[in-house]
Enzyme design. Structure first.
Site, mmCIF file in Angstrom:
data_model
loop_
_atom_site.group_PDB
_atom_site.id
_atom_site.type_symbol
_atom_site.label_atom_id
_atom_site.label_comp_id
_atom_site.label_asym_id
_atom_site.label_seq_id
_atom_site.Cartn_x
_atom_site.Cartn_y
_atom_site.Cartn_z
ATOM 1 N N HIS A 254 0.831 -1.203 0.000
ATOM 2 C CA HIS A 254 0.000 0.000 0.000
ATOM 3 C C HIS A 254 0.863 1.249 0.000
ATOM 4 O O HIS A 254 0.611 2.202 -0.738
ATOM 5 C CB HIS A 254 -0.928 0.007 1.217
ATOM 6 C CG HIS A 254 -1.991 1.063 1.168
ATOM 7 N ND1 HIS A 254 -1.746 2.375 1.499
ATOM 8 C CD2 HIS A 254 -3.295 1.016 0.788
ATOM 9 C CE1 HIS A 254 -2.859 3.080 1.351
ATOM 10 N NE2 HIS A 254 -3.816 2.272 0.910
ATOM 11 N N HIS B 32 -4.936 6.513 -5.420
ATOM 12 C CA HIS B 32 -6.040 7.155 -4.715
ATOM 13 C C HIS B 32 -6.570 8.340 -5.517
ATOM 14 O O HIS B 32 -5.929 8.820 -6.444
ATOM 15 C CB HIS B 32 -5.588 7.648 -3.343
ATOM 16 C CG HIS B 32 -5.439 6.557 -2.339
ATOM 17 N ND1 HIS B 32 -4.272 5.864 -2.178
ATOM 18 C CD2 HIS B 32 -6.326 6.019 -1.460
ATOM 19 C CE1 HIS B 32 -4.439 4.950 -1.227
ATOM 20 N NE2 HIS B 32 -5.674 5.018 -0.781
ATOM 21 N N HIS C 38 -7.633 -1.508 -4.658
ATOM 22 C CA HIS C 38 -7.820 -1.990 -3.298
ATOM 23 C C HIS C 38 -8.521 -3.345 -3.271
ATOM 24 O O HIS C 38 -8.274 -4.151 -2.357
ATOM 25 C CB HIS C 38 -8.588 -0.962 -2.458
ATOM 26 C CG HIS C 38 -7.758 0.201 -2.019
ATOM 27 N ND1 HIS C 38 -7.588 1.332 -2.791
ATOM 28 C CD2 HIS C 38 -7.021 0.405 -0.882
ATOM 29 C CE1 HIS C 38 -6.805 2.183 -2.149
ATOM 30 N NE2 HIS C 38 -6.448 1.650 -0.987
ATOM 31 N N HIS D 240 -14.590 7.082 3.760
ATOM 32 C CA HIS D 240 -13.284 6.408 3.707
ATOM 33 C C HIS D 240 -12.205 7.216 4.418
ATOM 34 O O HIS D 240 -11.497 6.708 5.298
ATOM 35 C CB HIS D 240 -12.881 6.166 2.249
ATOM 36 C CG HIS D 240 -11.418 5.956 2.057
ATOM 37 N ND1 HIS D 240 -10.580 6.990 1.622
ATOM 38 C CD2 HIS D 240 -10.623 4.883 2.251
ATOM 39 C CE1 HIS D 240 -9.347 6.536 1.560
ATOM 40 N NE2 HIS D 240 -9.334 5.263 1.930
ATOM 41 N N HIS E 61 -10.128 6.697 8.308
ATOM 42 C CA HIS E 61 -8.669 6.719 8.440
ATOM 43 C C HIS E 61 -8.235 7.747 9.485
ATOM 44 O O HIS E 61 -7.420 7.447 10.368
ATOM 45 C CB HIS E 61 -8.026 7.055 7.091
ATOM 46 C CG HIS E 61 -7.811 5.874 6.206
ATOM 47 N ND1 HIS E 61 -6.838 4.944 6.457
ATOM 48 C CD2 HIS E 61 -8.437 5.472 5.059
ATOM 49 C CE1 HIS E 61 -6.864 4.014 5.507
ATOM 50 N NE2 HIS E 61 -7.834 4.312 4.661
ATOM 51 N N PHE F 147 -1.060 7.469 4.687
ATOM 52 C CA PHE F 147 -1.037 6.444 3.651
ATOM 53 C C PHE F 147 0.157 5.499 3.744
ATOM 54 O O PHE F 147 0.060 4.321 3.413
ATOM 55 C CB PHE F 147 -1.040 7.091 2.259
ATOM 56 C CG PHE F 147 -2.413 7.416 1.746
ATOM 57 C CD1 PHE F 147 -3.511 6.644 2.077
ATOM 58 C CD2 PHE F 147 -2.602 8.499 0.902
ATOM 59 C CE1 PHE F 147 -4.768 6.938 1.600
ATOM 60 C CE2 PHE F 147 -3.867 8.804 0.411
ATOM 61 C CZ PHE F 147 -4.945 8.028 0.760
ATOM 62 N N HIS G 79 -11.205 -1.302 4.888
ATOM 63 C CA HIS G 79 -11.266 -1.284 3.429
ATOM 64 C C HIS G 79 -12.124 -2.406 2.861
ATOM 65 O O HIS G 79 -12.620 -2.296 1.732
ATOM 66 C CB HIS G 79 -9.862 -1.294 2.820
ATOM 67 C CG HIS G 79 -9.450 0.062 2.365
ATOM 68 N ND1 HIS G 79 -9.789 0.576 1.130
ATOM 69 C CD2 HIS G 79 -8.765 1.043 3.011
ATOM 70 C CE1 HIS G 79 -9.322 1.800 1.017
ATOM 71 N NE2 HIS G 79 -8.693 2.113 2.149
#
Length: 568
Positions: free
Chosen positions: A162, A183, A192, A313, A317, A334, A347
């Site tokens: 990732h 992204h 993903h 989303h 996070h 990230f 996810h």
């Protein structure tokens, strides 16, 4: 979890790699790269076609090796990264070396073929699982963490996957200002999905259970809006210390999180449901508005996030990430998100949202048809530690990938918000400047910004609405990707505290961003559906609307380039 610093050495030997996708000409000769990484501490359809969009984690095809077979092609694929530069990398704002490396190992590449499905893997809601399931999940994760650091199936190597694709590690075409970032674009969901797919299969292989399926954090349902208990036991391999300690159970997840708690705690769940309705129903008539903007060769990172990505989303996070850490690690940045096992649970629900959204659009939902999307391909290591190339087109039917989701209620589906004021005259009486005036934009969002926006069409018929969605476009959103940012958008709002009330029709949507360790300045955009909103406000005959841009986090680091209405 301790950080992992890797040093990578690169050797090249001449070899022929596996066959290229049919849309590309076969090069006469390629180099086979092999990399060894060692841990110092012992991862809408368009009207023209182009060739593949190639995102090679370990390097597939350099620009010099690409030969066009279509003279009408208007672009070339994204070229593979230069692995000799895949070391620690540099901060693109300061040019200072980064402490972390996401360099992957690389071996012979084969094209992946989905295996026959003998028995479907059913992904369960995390808050509904049994003790037996939790024990199996913990065992699989412990075995993954026990693998050697240089094993591509190991927990840290999987986390680095990732990091490598999502932290601006790789150059697109040898231009350091043009980085690969899956992204905030139409690659968000399919990339993903593949990531979860292989992670899940690795876990299953380690416990010799091909039916093992990852759980999903059911944060779109009130019963699931608490961090799943299995992730908070300190003696569990699913535990991660770097989380916001104020957000452990019984804290209720805020899908509109902006680093500050919602002023009225009783509004969190209603706000969450309205947010989900907006992301999944109101703002997603067009493919781009759900998936994200097109991302092809020469496109700068972050062309525009889809509805779920920029909303719930990113909020999850940021809500889980640890404010005690320098950059909100683990889930809040990230480059480290994959180091928290809770990331995969989060996810998996994001992926479920993709499945749910497609199911709401009928038995044969429309998707992008361009090769630029369908033939985009990535590299992952499978459960046998084999480096494989996969494509977007193979992600469109999860059943063919061997998994499905436990059926649960969708309480947000009937949460169409109500207008606080109907037939408001605020747009006609406001002293706010017109967005079309040359002196209005660009503007820094360090305070609430209000502008009047002209509507090119009004009093549209039902047929016209079905043909085209009226969209509010916030464009030229210039941000530093190293910051957590969020702003919200309201239309004809007469409330003095708009930022505290999401569950109303005046709320059009939001933009939020998970920070990167490898940061750079980017320009993005969002598109927000207006057709239903204007019906609810009963202002479809008005010539203009009043748009309020409300900064919630990092507004001093956000610049808005313009606001307008389009029809698509």
């Amino acid at each position: 979890m301790a950080s992992l610093s890797l040093s990578c050495s690169l050797n090249t030997t001449s070899s022929q790699l596996s066959p290229r996708p049919k849309t590309l000409a076969k090069p006469p000769h390629l180099h086979h790269f092999r990399v060894w990484c060692c841990s110092e501490n012992g991862s809408k359809s368009q009207k023209f076609d182009r060739r593949n969009l190639l995102l090679g984690m370990g390097g597939l095809y350099g620009a010099a090796n690409l030969v066009s077979t279509d003279s009408s092609a208007s672009a070339t694929p994204i070229s593979s990264p230069d692995l000799s530069k895949c070391t620690t990398g540099t901060n693109l704002n300061t040019s200072e070396p980064l402490e972390e490396s996401c360099c992957p190992p690389l071996s012979q590449i084969i094209d992946y073929k989905l295996p026959p499905v003998a028995k479907m893997r059913v992904r369960p809601a995390a808050h509904l699982v049994t003790k037996e399931y939790v024990a199996k999940y913990e065992k699989a994760t412990a075995l993954m963490k026990a693998l050697p650091d240089d094993d591509p199936r190991s927990f840290m190597q999987q986390a680095n996957v990732h990091c490598a694709y999502c932290n601006l590690t790789y150059e697109q075409t040898g231009d350091s200002s043009m980085r690969i970032q899956i992204h905030n674009s139409w690659l968000f969901y399919p990339w993903h999905r593949w990531y979860l797919y292989f992670y899940e299969r690795i876990l299953g292989k380690l416990i010799d259970d091909p039916t093992f399926a990852l759980p999903f954090w059911n944060w779109d349902h009130p019963d699931g809006m608490i961090m799943p208990e299995m992730y908070v036991k300190k003696d569990s391999p699913l535990y991660d210390e770097r989380r916001n300690q104020d957000h452990l159970p019984p804290a209720v997840l805020d899908l509109n999180f902006s680093a500050q708690p919602t002023a009225d705690a009783s509004k969190v769940v209603p706000n969450n449901l309205v947010e989900m309705y907006g992301e999944m129903v109101r703002n997603v008539s067009n493919l781009e508005d759900f998936y994200g903007a097109k991302y092809v060769t020469g496109t700068a990172p972050d062309p525009g996030p889809g509805s779920v990505e920029r909303g719930s989303h990113s909020a999850v996070h940021a809500w889980v990430g640890d404010p005690r850490s320098p950059s909100q690690e683990d889930m809040g940045n990230f480059y480290t998100v994959g180091r928290d096992p809770c990331f995969f649970c989060h996810h998996t629900n994001v992926d479920r949202m993709w499945s749910v959204w497609r199911s709401l659009r009928g038995s044969k939902p429309k998707d992008f048809t361009e090769p630029d999307w369908l033939d985009s391909n990535f590299l992952f290591y499978d459960e046998n530690a084999q480096l494989v190339r996969v494509t977007v087109r193979d992600t469109l039917e999860e059943e063919k990938m061997g998994f499905t989701y436990q059926k649960v209620d969708l309480p947000w589906l009937n949460k169409r918000p109500q207008a606080r004021v109907k037939k408001s005259k605020i747009a006609a009486t406001s002293k706010a400047p017109n967005a079309a005036e040359a002196t209005v934009f660009p503007v820094k969002l360090d305070k609430v910004v209000k502008v009047l926006v002209d509507r090119p069409k009004k009093s549209r018929s039902k047929k016209e609405k079905e043909k085209e969605e009226e969209l509010l476009v916030i464009e030229g959103i210039e941000v530093d990707t190293g910051k957590f940012l969020r702003f919200e958008v309201f239309v004809n709002d007469e409330d003095d505290k708009a930022e505290e009330l999401i569950d109303k029709a005046e709320y059009a949507g939001c933009y939020s961003q998970v920070p990167h360790k490898n940061s750079m300045k980017v320009k993005s955009k969002i598109r927000l559906g207006l057709t239903e909103l204007l019906e609810d406000l009963d202002v479809e005959d008005d010539d203009k609307i009043l748009v309020s841009l409300v900064p919630k986090a990092g507004g001093e680091n956000i610049t808005i380039g313009g606001v307008k209405i389009i029809y698509a």
